[in-house]
Design a protein around this motif. Structure first.
Motif, PDB file in Angstrom:
ATOM      1  N   GLN A  50       0.821  -1.203   0.000  1.00  0.00           N
ATOM      2  CA  GLN A  50       0.000   0.000   0.000  1.00  0.00           C
ATOM      3  C   GLN A  50       0.859   1.259   0.000  1.00  0.00           C
ATOM      4  OE1 GLN A  50      -2.929  -0.105   3.115  1.00  0.00           O
ATOM      5  NE2 GLN A  50      -3.982  -1.888   2.294  1.00  0.00           N
ATOM      6  N   TYR A  55       0.927   1.303  -6.164  1.00  0.00           N
ATOM      7  CA  TYR A  55      -0.146   0.542  -5.533  1.00  0.00           C
ATOM      8  C   TYR A  55      -1.463   0.614  -6.317  1.00  0.00           C
ATOM      9  CZ  TYR A  55      -3.567  -1.046  -2.103  1.00  0.00           C
ATOM     10  OH  TYR A  55      -4.587  -1.700  -1.478  1.00  0.00           O
ATOM     11  N   PRO A  56      -1.866   1.780  -6.841  1.00  0.00           N
ATOM     12  CA  PRO A  56      -3.117   1.809  -7.621  1.00  0.00           C
ATOM     13  C   PRO A  56      -3.078   0.850  -8.808  1.00  0.00           C
ATOM     14  CG  PRO A  56      -2.463   4.032  -7.028  1.00  0.00           C
ATOM     15  CD  PRO A  56      -1.311   3.137  -6.664  1.00  0.00           C
ATOM     16  N   LYS A  57      -1.902   0.707  -9.429  1.00  0.00           N
ATOM     17  CA  LYS A  57      -1.787  -0.230 -10.550  1.00  0.00           C
ATOM     18  C   LYS A  57      -1.898  -1.669 -10.063  1.00  0.00           C
ATOM     19  CE  LYS A  57       1.108   2.810 -13.389  1.00  0.00           C
ATOM     20  NZ  LYS A  57       2.416   2.966 -14.063  1.00  0.00           N
ATOM     21  N   VAL A  59      -3.657  -2.650  -7.529  1.00  0.00           N
ATOM     22  CA  VAL A  59      -5.065  -2.863  -7.228  1.00  0.00           C
ATOM     23  C   VAL A  59      -5.846  -3.142  -8.508  1.00  0.00           C
ATOM     24  CG1 VAL A  59      -7.177  -1.757  -6.393  1.00  0.00           C
ATOM     25  CG2 VAL A  59      -5.055  -1.534  -5.094  1.00  0.00           C
ATOM     26  N   GLU A  60      -5.542  -2.397  -9.566  1.00  0.00           N
ATOM     27  CA  GLU A  60      -6.218  -2.627 -10.836  1.00  0.00           C
ATOM     28  C   GLU A  60      -5.925  -4.028 -11.360  1.00  0.00           C
ATOM     29  OE1 GLU A  60      -8.545  -0.781 -12.420  1.00  0.00           O
ATOM     30  OE2 GLU A  60      -8.433   0.318 -10.508  1.00  0.00           O
TER      31      GLU A  60
END
Length: 441
Positions: A50, A55-57, A59-60
């Motif tokens: 996190q 991190y956003p990638k 999560v995707e």
């Protein structure tokens, strides 16, 4: 760890039982669905990532895994882990999946040692059939390793081990790879074009699965593909490590693990066909059944050349497998769900003791030679070739129970409900042969 044993999450819907493990990105927990009293596995991103700028990638990609897995298990394939739900709890995305009691192929070999050829091929073929289905949906697994092959055993049924493919964490579709960079695959079981270039195609999964079979049979990891490519290290043939290994399986592994993708079978079906043909060359048929049926009597009858009695015994065991003994015939549904393992055991016994003269796989080969279509013209050609149709008329009982009969004449699939003379053969072409194709016999 983020959650503790006994902790309730998602408004009390799940109770965490224990931490199972994980890698750099995701971790898994064994949990109990409190409403359904069903044990499940919950997979969620590792709390440490996190803090990663990407991190956003991650999560995707995790969301994409959930979607791909849901797509792959739409038909509840028996050898693909099932996904039940995707939700957010405590600020983390979670994937609820089927809990598979047992151990990974990696752990099993570590404890048992190298597996007998027939047992190893059985598990790998089951995963291969799962991958055929996955590839048809336009998805590649890309990490088919012994760690991601779970084995489930029914202690009440001998030789009942079932392999299930798990962890679609790096799965991708068959489109070109994105610019998002990450390390692909387990380097011991993956081809160099995946781990170092990110190139993806069905032959990647062929290499990985062949590498997993190498490990199952030898108990050793194969030489890294990168070292083979750039350090000129040689892949030790599995037969050199296991001299009793059949030449056919040895060759199937080596072809599947060819260093360059162009030299491998290009589809999973092609590679499975290499394994299917190899089984006809085994000196001993392992009498494996997914439902606990005993095939010893069938083997004894075939070994003695008692073809008519063996044909009748084949009818009996097929009805027993399908739980249709009282009815006395198989329905379309029971044929479509007939265990590939049992169908293959029956076929191998017929092929072995007739020296390739009889058997379901022999009949399938002739059906393909006749055009491989489900239509009456093909059925007539098949009937003519197998000797089930003489001078334009279908036989109704006057079959030849000897090796002088036409190739593929036996076994005769009598467990069908015959309503008229040719409907028996129509049923055969449209159901049993279709099942033979799906089971890669």
């Amino acid at each position: 760890m983020f959650w503790q044993d006994g902790q309730l999450i998602y408004n009390g819907k799940y109770k965490i039982e224990k931490y199972l493990g994980g890698g750099g990105f995701a971790v898994t927990y064994q949990a109990m669905h409190t409403k359904l009293n069903r044990r499940v596995v919950i997979k969620t991103p590792n709390i440490s990532v996190q803090r990663d700028p990407d991190y956003p990638k991650y999560v995707e990609r995790f969301k994409k895994e959930a979607q791909m897995l849901a797509k792959c298990c739409t038909d509840s394939h028996p050898h693909i882990v099932q996904v039940f739900d995707f939700f957010e709890a405590d600020g983390r995305y979670c994937l609820e999946m089927q809990y598979i009691a047992g151990q990974s192929l990696w752990e099993y070999v570590q404890r048992q040692g190298a597996l007998p050829e027939a047992e190893a091929v059985k598990y790998i073929r089951q995963i291969g059939l799962a991958l055929v289905d996955v590839h048809k949906k336009g998805v590649l697994h890309l990490d088919v390793t012994p760690l991601n092959i779970m084995l489930n055993f029914n202690s009440a049924i001998p030789n009942s081990g079932k392999a299930v493919l798990i962890d679609f964490g790096i799965a991708g579709d068959m489109s070109p790879p994105s610019t998002f960079s990450r390390s692909f695959g387990n380097k011991a079981f993956a081809p160099y074009e995946l781990t170092y270039k990110g190139i993806r195609h069905p032959a990647v999964d062929v290499y990985c699965l062949a590498g997993s079979l190498y490990y199952a049979i030898t108990g050793q990891r194969p030489t890294y593909s990168f070292n083979r490519k750039y350090e000129q290290e040689e892949l030790v043939p599995p037969k050199q490590l296991v001299p009793s290994l059949s030449d056919a399986v040895n060759q199937a592994i080596l072809q599947g693990m060819a260093l360059e993708a162009k030299d491998r079978p290009q589809t999973m079906e092609e590679w499975l066909n290499l394994l299917s043909s190899s089984q006809a060359n085994l000196t001993q048929v392992i009498l494996i059944s997914d439902v606990g049926v005993n095939y010893q009597n069938l083997e004894n009858l075939l070994k003695a050349g008692k073809w008519k009695a063996a044909d009748e015994e084949t009818t009996r065991v097929m009805l027993k497998v399908a739980k249709r003994e009282q009815q006395g015939w198989l329905t379309y549904e029971s044929i479509e769900n007939f265990p590939c393992t049992d169908l293959r055991t029956i076929d191998q016994l017929w092929v072995k003791y007739s020296n390739g003269h009889f058997g379901f796989s022999v009949q399938k080969r002739i059906w393909l030679e006749c055009g491989g279509k489900v239509d009456y013209e093909t059925e007539c050609s098949l009937g003519d070739r197998l000797g089930w149709r003489v001078k334009g008329s279908w036989l109704s009982g006057w079959y030849k129970y000897s090796l002088k009969a036409p190739v593929g004449h036996l076994p005769i699939p009598k467990p069908f409900h015959v309503l008229q003379k040719h409907s028996f053969f129509t049923s055969y072409a449209s159901s049993l042969v279709s099942r033979l194709v799906n089971c890669n016999l």
